[in-house]
Structure formats: structure tokens, C-alpha cells
Design a protein around this motif. Structure first.
Motif, PDB file in Angstrom:
ATOM      1  N   LYS A 144       1.026  -1.589  -0.732  1.00  0.00           N
ATOM      2  CA  LYS A 144       0.135   0.300   0.082  1.00  0.00           C
ATOM      3  C   LYS A 144       0.900   1.582   0.285  1.00  0.00           C
ATOM      4  O   LYS A 144       0.520   2.829   0.737  1.00  0.00           O
ATOM      5  CB  LYS A 144      -1.071  -0.365   0.854  1.00  0.00           C
ATOM      6  CG  LYS A 144      -2.028  -1.414   1.151  1.00  0.00           C
ATOM      7  CD  LYS A 144      -2.869  -1.163   2.389  1.00  0.00           C
ATOM      8  CE  LYS A 144      -2.573  -0.765   2.944  1.00  0.00           C
ATOM      9  NZ  LYS A 144      -3.882   0.082   4.432  1.00  0.00           N
ATOM     10  N   GLY A 145       2.330   1.467  -0.557  1.00  0.00           N
ATOM     11  CA  GLY A 145       3.074   2.343  -0.290  1.00  0.00           C
ATOM     12  C   GLY A 145       3.469   2.411   0.171  1.00  0.00           C
ATOM     13  O   GLY A 145       3.829   4.153   1.216  1.00  0.00           O
ATOM     14  N   LEU A 146       3.628   1.944   1.641  1.00  0.00           N
ATOM     15  CA  LEU A 146       3.927   2.262   3.211  1.00  0.00           C
ATOM     16  C   LEU A 146       5.600   3.578   3.109  1.00  0.00           C
ATOM     17  O   LEU A 146       5.780   2.379   2.208  1.00  0.00           O
ATOM     18  CB  LEU A 146       3.907   1.768   4.082  1.00  0.00           C
ATOM     19  CG  LEU A 146       2.662   0.462   4.761  1.00  0.00           C
ATOM     20  CD1 LEU A 146       2.519  -0.414   4.765  1.00  0.00           C
ATOM     21  CD2 LEU A 146       1.452   1.992   5.003  1.00  0.00           C
ATOM     22  N   GLY A 147       5.346   3.999   3.843  1.00  0.00           N
ATOM     23  CA  GLY A 147       6.789   4.783   3.523  1.00  0.00           C
ATOM     24  C   GLY A 147       7.123   5.709   2.451  1.00  0.00           C
ATOM     25  O   GLY A 147       8.016   5.682   2.556  1.00  0.00           O
ATOM     26  N   VAL A 148       6.632   5.183   1.660  1.00  0.00           N
ATOM     27  CA  VAL A 148       7.361   6.188  -0.128  1.00  0.00           C
ATOM     28  C   VAL A 148       6.884   7.808   0.667  1.00  0.00           C
ATOM     29  O   VAL A 148       5.711   8.272   0.649  1.00  0.00           O
ATOM     30  CB  VAL A 148       6.330   5.068  -1.247  1.00  0.00           C
ATOM     31  CG1 VAL A 148       6.858   6.049  -2.075  1.00  0.00           C
ATOM     32  CG2 VAL A 148       6.674   3.929  -1.172  1.00  0.00           C
TER      33      VAL A 148
END
Length: 317
Positions: A144-148
Motif C-alpha cells: 500500500k505504498g507504506l513509507g514512500v
């Protein structure tokens, strides 16, 4: 006794669509919600087909050790020779982008320049390799795009790292990665079932990096001004007739790593160079995009699992 399909997972919202398709096809199944629990290693598991759809983002739903419990369960199943779709190797790649990139590299598939880092000061020191060019951060165990986050300078990264918004990966490893500037704001996700290509979907990235196609985490359609007017375009669109040499490379990569069900994402730069940056072994499908194209990933998956169940049943008789 009729053998079943056993679905190993930790998210009912992402699994309900598959279970409905199994019911539609009258496939006997059992729902193995795997977060806490126990595995008696002295006993033999039931016969059947076991489908692992454990997610790297399980910790965001309060299921911090679900992947570890799934790993224990799958080790037990594989020790007893049970048919596991997306087994231990697939799970290992799901929860570590470092492992993904090394496996992609071994397959001759280009990935963005990436540095794996543990520690804040080490993160700032490692970022000097990107001095003068834009880069992103992302979590090693993500989804889910974590930390992007996108950075255009080392100073911006330093402010983020020492600020209140710094978001550390659950496994302690943050990735620094080359930012690939696409001529248009979209990425492409290729879906595979049984190790074979099903379809490609174009994903609009103009609103950011949360690219999960599942209905449960879908963003609303976005409005795009064009030629002075406003038109609505969907975030996810199946690409009709998609054909690229990367598909053959992806299929070989999946076979070599024991992955049967996956969504693989890539982006292209202005020169047309293709960079693969994510392998999702817990893949989801967007209902609106599929309805528009008439292609249904969960239906294909349910059919594949039923075929595997029939094969396994014939083998054990």
C-alpha cells in the motif's frame, strides 16, 4: 472425504471476493484466518490445496506476527508434502523488497538503484549516493505504498528523518531508491495466475503512491482538467492487448521462485527504459476496471485453485 481449498490469510476484506468465486464454482473450501493460533507439529495436516495470500502490510491491521505464523504453517504443510500455492519462497519475497530485488536481479530484470538501511544516521549517510538527484524512501516490509516519500535534496531527507513524521519500517529496514520520472503519471501492474499472464492494468499515480487496487482501499476517481474542460478518469484501467517482452521475463521469474499468483509493477522513464519495483504475491483486483474489460482475476484464480484441487485429489486416491 472431499479435499478442500484452504485459504491462508489475515484480511477478510481482501479475501471475500475469492471466497465468493469459490462458492460460485461450488469449490469446497476452508477459511484459515491466520494471525494468532497454533500448529501442532506432531500431527499431519489435512489433504487438499493450500493457497497462501498473506500480506506484507498485515501489521497495519493489527496483525503484526501474521506473516510469521503463516510461515510456520507453510513450513509444516511443505514438510508433509502438501500442495501449497505461493509457498514459503513466495512468502519470503512478499515480506522483503530486498529479497524481491535480489531475485529480480538474478532473473535479469532491471530494478531502480536501491540501498537498504537500518538506523537514522545511517540513512542520512547512505543518501549521499543520491546527491544531486531525486530519490524516494520506502519500507522494506510494506504494501500500500507504506513509507514512500519523494525527496529532491539531502536536506529535505534530514528534516524528515529528525522530524515527528518519520515512519520506520516494521522490520527496521528503510530503502533509499532512485526516483524514476515517468513522462506521464502512471505505472503498470501485470497480473499472473498459475504463473501465466492474465492482464495488465494502468494505475494513475497523480494523487500519490497508495496503489492498492482492492475495493477496500480504493481511492475515488480523480478529476483531470484537459483542454479547459474537466473529465473523470478511473484510477485503474485494464490495458487491452498489452504485449511486451517483459511478460516472458516475469513468467520465468515467477517459475524460478515458486510464485504462481502475483501482481508485478513497473514504471518507464522518458527514454522508455522499464524498471520493475514491486512484486505482490498477495494480489488484489479492481472491480471497476475488471467490469469495464470483462476480465476477472478472482474468477481465474478460483478456477486455477479448483484445477489444483482436482489434480491433488486424483493424486491422493
Amino acid at each position: 472425504m472431499t479435499e478442500k481449498v484452504y485459504v491462508i490469510h489475515e484480511n477478510e476484506e481482501w479475501t471475500v471476493h475469492l471466497l465468493r468465486r469459490l462458492e460460485e464454482l461450488e469449490v469446497p473450501y476452508e477459511n484459515w484466518f491466520t494471525n494468532t493460533g497454533s500448529v501442532d507439529l506432531r500431527k499431519e495436516p489435512p489433504h487438499g490445496v493450500f493457497y497462501n495470500r498473506m500480506s506484507a502490510s498485515s501489521h497495519t491491521r493489527g496483525h503484526r506476527f501474521a506473516p510469521e505464523m503463516a510461515e510456520a504453517t507453510i513450513a509444516w504443510l511443505e514438510r508433509h508434502g502438501r500442495r501449497v500455492v505461493n509457498g514459503s519462497r513466495a512468502l519470503r519475497l512478499e515480506v522483503s523488497k530486498v529479497n524481491q530485488y535480489m531475485a529480480l536481479d538474478a532473473a535479469g530484470i532491471q530494478t531502480p538503484k536501491t540501498i537498504a538501511v537500518s538506523g537514522k544516521e545511517q540513512l542520512l549517510a547512505a543518501a549521499s549516493a543520491f546527491d544531486g538527484e531525486s530519490f524516494i524512501t520506502k519500507h522494506n516490509r510494506a504494501g500500500k505504498g507504506l513509507g514512500v516519500r519523494l525527496f529532491h535534496s539531502l536536506e529535505a531527507l534530514e528534516e524528515y528523518v529528525h522530524g515527528d513524521e518519520f515512519d520506520e519500517s516494521v522490520d527496521g529496514i528503510t530503502l533509499l531508491q532512485q526516483y524514476i520520472q515517468a513522462p506521464e503519471p502512471f505505472i503498470t501492474r501485470c497480473e499472473f495466475v498459475g504463473g501465466k499472464f492474465v492482464y495488465a492494468v494502468r494505475v494513475d499515480t497523480s494523487e500519490g503512491f497508495e496503489l492498492c487496487p482492492a475495493d477496500a482501499c480504493r481511492l475515488e476517481d480523480i478529476s483531470c482538467p484537459a483542454d479547459g474542460a474537466t473529465e473523470t478518469r478511473p484510477k485503474f484501467q485494464v490495458v487491452e492487448g498489452f504485449d511486451d517482452p517483459i511478460i516472458a521475463k516475469y513468467e520465468r521469474f515467477l517459475k524460478d521462485n515458486g510464485i504462481e499468483v502475483a501482481g508485478i509493477e513497473f514504471i518507464q522513464n522518458a527514454k522508455g527504459e522499464l524498471f520493475t519495483y514491486d512484486v505482490n504475491t498477495n494480489t488484489n483486483y479492481n472491480a471497476d476496471a475488471e467490469a469495464e474489460s470483462g476480465t476477472y482475476g478472482m474468477l481465474e484464480l478460483a478456477r486455477y485453485l479448483e484445477h489444483q484441487r482436482q489434480t491433488a485429489t486424483a493424486f491422493t486416491k
